[in-house]
Design a protein around this motif. Structure first.
Motif, short mmCIF file in Angstrom:
data_model
loop_
_atom_site.label_atom_id
_atom_site.label_comp_id
_atom_site.label_asym_id
_atom_site.label_seq_id
_atom_site.Cartn_x
_atom_site.Cartn_y
_atom_site.Cartn_z
N ARG A 71 0.56 -1.18 0.04
CA ARG A 71 -0.15 0.02 0.07
C ARG A 71 0.90 1.09 0.16
O ARG A 71 1.78 1.40 0.86
CB ARG A 71 -1.06 -0.08 1.27
N MET A 72 0.57 2.19 -0.90
CA MET A 72 1.04 3.48 -0.75
C MET A 72 2.75 3.44 -1.15
O MET A 72 2.96 4.65 -0.32
CB MET A 72 0.58 4.43 0.37
N GLN A 73 3.20 2.61 -1.86
CA GLN A 73 4.63 2.77 -2.03
C GLN A 73 5.02 3.86 -2.81
O GLN A 73 4.45 4.10 -3.73
CB GLN A 73 5.33 1.50 -2.19
N PRO A 74 6.17 4.46 -2.71
CA PRO A 74 6.75 5.51 -3.45
C PRO A 74 7.02 4.84 -4.83
O PRO A 74 7.21 3.82 -4.93
CB PRO A 74 7.68 6.18 -2.71
N PRO A 75 7.52 5.61 -5.96
CA PRO A 75 8.01 5.21 -6.98
C PRO A 75 9.31 4.36 -6.97
O PRO A 75 10.20 4.85 -6.18
CB PRO A 75 7.96 6.36 -7.99
N SER A 76 9.19 3.22 -7.62
CA SER A 76 10.46 2.44 -7.44
C SER A 76 10.68 1.83 -8.64
O SER A 76 9.96 1.84 -9.58
CB SER A 76 10.26 1.48 -6.23
N ALA A 77 11.92 0.91 -8.77
CA ALA A 77 12.07 -0.04 -9.91
C ALA A 77 10.98 -1.00 -10.14
O ALA A 77 10.64 -1.65 -11.41
CB ALA A 77 13.49 -0.78 -9.93
N VAL A 78 10.17 -1.70 -9.01
CA VAL A 78 8.94 -2.60 -9.42
C VAL A 78 7.88 -1.78 -9.48
O VAL A 78 7.20 -1.98 -10.72
CB VAL A 78 8.99 -3.44 -8.12
N HIS A 79 7.40 -0.59 -8.80
CA HIS A 79 6.21 0.04 -9.26
C HIS A 79 6.78 1.34 -9.68
O HIS A 79 7.05 2.24 -9.04
CB HIS A 79 5.41 0.02 -7.98
N TRP A 80 6.83 1.57 -10.91
CA TRP A 80 7.56 2.85 -11.50
C TRP A 80 6.55 4.16 -11.12
O TRP A 80 7.32 4.95 -10.96
CB TRP A 80 7.22 2.80 -12.97
N VAL A 90 0.17 2.25 -9.80
CA VAL A 90 -0.30 3.35 -10.32
C VAL A 90 -0.10 3.42 -11.70
O VAL A 90 -0.91 3.87 -12.66
CB VAL A 90 0.10 4.58 -9.65
N PHE A 91 1.24 3.13 -12.32
CA PHE A 91 1.48 3.02 -13.53
C PHE A 91 0.48 2.09 -14.43
O PHE A 91 0.05 2.41 -15.57
CB PHE A 91 3.09 2.55 -13.87
N SER A 92 0.27 1.01 -14.04
CA SER A 92 -0.72 0.03 -14.93
C SER A 92 -1.97 0.61 -14.82
O SER A 92 -2.67 0.77 -16.01
CB SER A 92 -0.86 -1.44 -14.00
N ARG A 93 -2.39 1.17 -13.77
CA ARG A 93 -3.82 2.03 -13.89
C ARG A 93 -3.80 3.12 -14.70
O ARG A 93 -4.86 3.50 -15.52
CB ARG A 93 -4.24 2.41 -12.41
N ALA A 94 -2.59 3.82 -14.78
CA ALA A 94 -2.49 5.13 -15.57
C ALA A 94 -2.80 4.92 -16.97
O ALA A 94 -3.55 5.41 -17.72
CB ALA A 94 -1.42 5.93 -15.07
N MET A 254 -7.57 10.01 -9.53
CA MET A 254 -7.26 11.47 -8.77
C MET A 254 -8.40 11.53 -7.53
O MET A 254 -7.94 11.90 -6.45
CB MET A 254 -7.54 12.43 -9.64
N ALA A 255 -9.43 10.90 -7.58
CA ALA A 255 -10.34 10.98 -6.67
C ALA A 255 -10.05 10.13 -5.60
O ALA A 255 -10.30 10.47 -4.39
CB ALA A 255 -11.95 10.48 -7.20
N GLU A 256 -9.26 8.82 -5.91
CA GLU A 256 -8.78 7.98 -4.68
C GLU A 256 -7.58 8.62 -4.24
O GLU A 256 -7.44 8.50 -2.94
CB GLU A 256 -8.62 6.70 -5.30
N GLY A 257 -6.98 9.38 -5.17
CA GLY A 257 -5.67 9.94 -4.53
C GLY A 257 -5.72 11.14 -3.61
O GLY A 257 -4.72 11.61 -2.99
N ARG A 258 -7.00 11.73 -3.77
CA ARG A 258 -7.16 13.08 -3.11
C ARG A 258 -6.89 13.06 -1.47
O ARG A 258 -6.69 14.01 -0.79
CB ARG A 258 -8.35 13.85 -3.35
N ASN A 259 -7.39 11.98 -0.91
CA ASN A 259 -7.18 11.81 0.48
C ASN A 259 -6.02 11.28 0.96
O ASN A 259 -5.90 11.41 2.23
CB ASN A 259 -8.60 10.56 0.97
N PHE A 260 -5.03 11.35 0.20
CA PHE A 260 -3.85 10.71 0.76
C PHE A 260 -2.66 11.65 0.02
O PHE A 260 -1.66 11.18 -0.08
CB PHE A 260 -3.42 9.35 0.10
N VAL A 261 -2.94 12.80 -0.28
CA VAL A 261 -2.04 14.02 -0.90
C VAL A 261 -0.75 13.98 0.07
O VAL A 261 0.45 14.11 -0.16
CB VAL A 261 -2.70 15.19 -1.12
N ALA A 262 -1.15 14.05 1.41
CA ALA A 262 -0.05 14.34 2.14
C ALA A 262 1.01 13.33 2.39
O ALA A 262 2.23 13.66 2.69
CB ALA A 262 -0.61 15.06 3.48
N VAL A 263 0.69 12.09 2.39
CA VAL A 263 1.34 10.92 2.67
C VAL A 263 1.87 10.35 1.07
O VAL A 263 2.90 9.51 1.20
CB VAL A 263 0.63 9.98 3.45
N ALA A 264 0.94 10.24 0.13
CA ALA A 264 1.16 9.68 -1.16
C ALA A 264 1.02 10.43 -2.33
O ALA A 264 -0.04 10.18 -3.07
CB ALA A 264 0.73 8.23 -1.07
#
Length: 301
Positions: A71-80, A90-94, A254-264
């Motif tokens: 959950r809410m991992q920052p960009p990395s080599a696995v999850h771009w 997030v990349f796959s969904r984007a 973006m609707a799902e991410g608006r609640n986690f702007v401060a941490v992700a």
């Protein structure tokens, strides 16, 4: 002496001069050189379209796969682009979300143009329908497009088809008004009156003499409608009245991410960047087409 330089035939021009032909007769390289926005917009849009079309091969994960441990991992080599609150990539969904936005843009642009042309030509050439059709169009334009789309979505179940219809309806009056104004001008032209005098049927006149003279402004209008459709679809999804929540779309993300702007913040950032790039590309393409297809602007350059 015929005035042609170095024995060149009449009408020849120096290489740096602008030909007297219309923009439709200018070589393609001339459009690119004189209208770089057309090239930039086309390239950006092709890049976004390529990402969306290649989503099954580019996406490293299924856009619906949930991984609570990631959950809410920052960009990395696995999850771009990182992961969201449910551990989805997030990349796959984007990249899959680009399919929704581009489908809506293409469908709304085509539907609004086709319906607008049919109603606009009817209002312009069948005079007894003019007052009624234009009052209906004025009534639709009196309601903000997003509010009208929300009201239409409230009457149906959430689906991609319903979103396309809800966004198309507010855009049709813009095309109708454009086509009607062009039709009122074209119907007074001598070649149209001559065709009437010769007994040519109205559908033939419209197809042969009227519609070809509307292509340029309609193409430009369709691009701007497509850009507006992308934004409206994202707004509807962001508000929870667009495509189903489980469907990967930029508005939903973006609707799902608006609640986690401060941490992700990445959950909101990447779909927002793709949305802005797509709208910018379509608008640049529309501006370039407007400049290239307008004979007066072409002669001024």
């Amino acid at each position: 002496m015929n005035g042609a330089p170095n024995g060149a035939p009449n009408g020849a021009h120096h290489g740096a001069d602008l030909p007297d032909d219309t923009p439709f007769q200018l070589p393609r390289w001339y459009w690119v050189r004189k209208h770089p926005t057309l090239l930039i917009g086309a390239l950006l849009l092709l890049a976004v379209a390529a990402l969306a079309l290649a989503a099954p091969w580019l996406a490293p994960f299924d856009p619906q796969d949930i991984d609570p441990l990631a959950r809410m991992q920052p960009p990395s080599a696995v999850h771009w682009f990182g992961t969201d609150a449910l551990g989805r990539d997030v990349f796959s969904r984007a990249v899959w979300g680009g399919r929704v936005s581009l489908t809506v843009a293409l469908a709304v642009g085509l539907l609004a143009t086709v319906l607008g042309v049919a109603l606009g030509l009817t209002a312009g050439f069948v005079r007894w329908t003019d007052a009624f059709l234009m009052r209906v169009m004025d009534g639709l334009m009196a309601i903000p497009g997003v509010l009208l789309a929300i009201a239409l979505m409230a009457l149906t179940q959430a689906s991609l088809g319903a979103v396309i219809v809800a966004i198309t309806v507010p855009e049709v009056p813009r095309v109708v008004r454009l086509v009607r104004s062009l039709a009122l001008t074209l119907r007074e032209q001598l070649y149209v009156e001559a065709a009437h005098a010769l007994g040519t049927r109205l559908p033939v006149i419209l197809l042969r003499h009227v519609l070809p003279n509307m292509v340029a402004p309609l193409v430009v209008q369709a691009t701007f409608i497509a850009a507006a459709a992308v934004l409206t679809e994202a707004a509807l999804s962001f508000l929870g009245v667009g495509v189903p929540p489980q469907t990967p779309s930029w508005g939903n993300m973006m609707a799902e991410g608006r609640n986690f702007v401060a941490v992700a913040f990445h959950i909101l950032l990447y779909p927002g960047l793709l949305l802005a790039t797509t709208v910018l590309a379509i608008n640049l393409l529309g501006d370039g087409l407007r400049d290239a297809l307008d004979p007066r602007l072409a002669r001024q350059l």
